[in-house]
Scaffold this active site. Structure first.
Site, short mmCIF file in Angstrom:
data_model
loop_
_atom_site.label_atom_id
_atom_site.label_comp_id
_atom_site.label_asym_id
_atom_site.label_seq_id
_atom_site.Cartn_x
_atom_site.Cartn_y
_atom_site.Cartn_z
N LYS A 111 5.33 0.36 -0.83
CA LYS A 111 5.30 0.48 0.63
C LYS A 111 6.13 -0.62 1.28
O LYS A 111 6.87 -0.36 2.23
CB LYS A 111 3.86 0.40 1.15
CG LYS A 111 3.07 1.66 0.87
CD LYS A 111 1.79 1.67 1.68
CE LYS A 111 0.93 2.86 1.29
NZ LYS A 111 -0.40 2.83 1.86
N LYS A 194 5.15 11.95 -5.88
CA LYS A 194 3.78 12.36 -5.52
C LYS A 194 3.79 13.12 -4.19
O LYS A 194 4.54 12.77 -3.28
CB LYS A 194 2.98 11.06 -5.38
CG LYS A 194 1.52 11.22 -5.23
CD LYS A 194 0.85 9.85 -5.11
CE LYS A 194 1.16 9.17 -3.79
NZ LYS A 194 0.37 7.98 -3.52
N LYS A 197 1.61 12.28 2.49
CA LYS A 197 1.71 12.47 3.94
C LYS A 197 2.99 11.87 4.49
O LYS A 197 3.48 12.28 5.53
CB LYS A 197 0.57 11.72 4.65
CG LYS A 197 -0.78 12.31 4.46
CD LYS A 197 -1.83 11.38 5.08
CE LYS A 197 -3.17 11.67 4.46
NZ LYS A 197 -4.22 10.73 4.84
#
Ligand code: TYM
Length: 333
Positions: A111, A194, A197
């Site tokens: 991230k 993966k 969202k």
């Protein structure tokens, strides 16, 4: 006593990965465990959220839990921020978490590398709050998808560090429950990524709010390779996109991947996809419909949350008193 804690962030729409990797298992587990299922709004704000939408997203995630079959009479379903003991314990656990442990967290590295200039302390400390979420209930089991495994190992390490530091056997070491085949549902556009969202392409995921037409379009567009449908499980393993679609099919249809491969061996991907669309719509449409019904009456969702929130508060307050005693924090009673 066997007790579960698990949660989902209230960042926009839930997708098929959240459903197959976690929520569907939660529904099964509620028969045998005392369950606490949180809507993790404090974790959500580790990336910028629109304050006008956050509470509504929190309601939507609660609605998804109910719509998928979580029974609020059996399970506590509530926003994380409504039980302040999560953050209270978070602070205490910060003091038993060496930075070296946090530096190993791969999700933070991923991230943070996307947002180099915007790294915030909350994102770095995120897994310690997760440990607090679990440990404030002294939960013994935590059902999650594969991507949370490393965070749960850290929770166990933090629980052990606390117990050792104070010479107590207070926190159980929580067991991850990573169940079934669909522990890591992949993007429909790229079998190596993966389903998430945060993927820019909405075609990469099936959202729990998608209608039948959207599901059909996304599955038709889902990436496959140019070879015929795999004939064996071994062959399937080498073909990421096909493997992902077969995993989704088998899990939704409650059957083994091998049975699916045997049925479609020699057929075309297009025949397989037609059948997958049927299976996906049959399973997801009732959930989508129930979610929409709940969302049409947000005040009712709030009432449902309030009805089970007290159970979470009761356990968290009781445990926090004991933790304060162990740590030696002042208390008048
Ligand atoms: P979150 O909100 O990203 O995801 C919620 C759950 O869905 C699972 N999941 C998946 N499973 C399979 N395939 C996928 N593509 C996929 N994407 C998501 C996740 O593994 C998770 O179980 N940090 C957590 C929320 C949390 C939590 C906790 C979980 C906060 N505190 C304490 C357990 C215990 C998270 O971001 O999940």
């Amino acid at each position: 006593m066997k007790r579960i804690f698990s949660g989902m962030q209230s960042t926009g729409q839930l997708h098929l990965g959240n459903y197959l990797g976690a929520l569907r298992n939660w529904v099964k587990l509620q028969q045998d465990y005392e369950c606490f299922y949180g809507v993790m709004d404090l974790h959500a704000i580790t990336v910028a959220q629109d304050p006008k939408k956050l509470a509504q997203n929190t309601r939507e995630v609660a609605a998804a839990f109910y719509a998928a079959g979580i029974d609020p009479k059996r399970c506590a379903v509530y926003p994380q921020s409504a039980v302040p003991e999560h953050t209270y314990l978070n602070w205490i656990l910060n003091n038993h978490t060496p930075l070296g442990w946090l530096n190993r967290m791969t999700q933070f590295k991923e991230k943070a590398s996307k947002n180099k200039d915007q790294e915030v302390l909350g994102l770095y400390a995120y897994p310690v709050l997760m440990a607090a979420d679990i440990l404030i209930y002294k939960a013994t089991h935590v059902p999650v998808g594969e991507d949370q495994k490393q965070h749960l190992e850290l929770s166990r390490d933090i629980a052990g560090a606390f117990n050792r530091h104070y010479g107590v056997d207070y926190f159980p070491l929580p067991e991850p429950q990573i169940m079934g085949e669909a522990t890591r549902v992949m993007s429909l556009r790229d079998g190596t990524k993966k389903m998430s969202k945060s993927d820019e392409s909405d075609y990469s995921r099936i959202n729990l709010t998608d209608d039948a037409d959207a599901i059909a379009t996304k599955i038709k567009k889902a990436k496959t390779d140019t070879l015929p449908f795999p004939a064996t499980l071994d062959e399937l393993k080498t073909r990421a996109e096909a493997d992902n679609l077969v995993t989704i099919y088998a899990t939704l249809n409650n059957e083994a991947k091998e049975a699916v491969v045997n049925r479609f061996a020699g057929k075309t991907f297009s025949e397989f996809k037609t059948s997958l669309i049927e299976v996906a719509v049959a399973n997801l449409a009732p959930i989508t419909k129930r979610m929409a019904d709940y969302m049409a009456d947000p005040a009712e969702i709030d009432r449902m949350i309030l009805k089970s929130l007290f159970r979470a508060r009761e356990v968290a307050e009781k445990n926090m008193k004991e933790i304060k005693q162990i740590v030696g924090l002042w208390s008048a009673d």
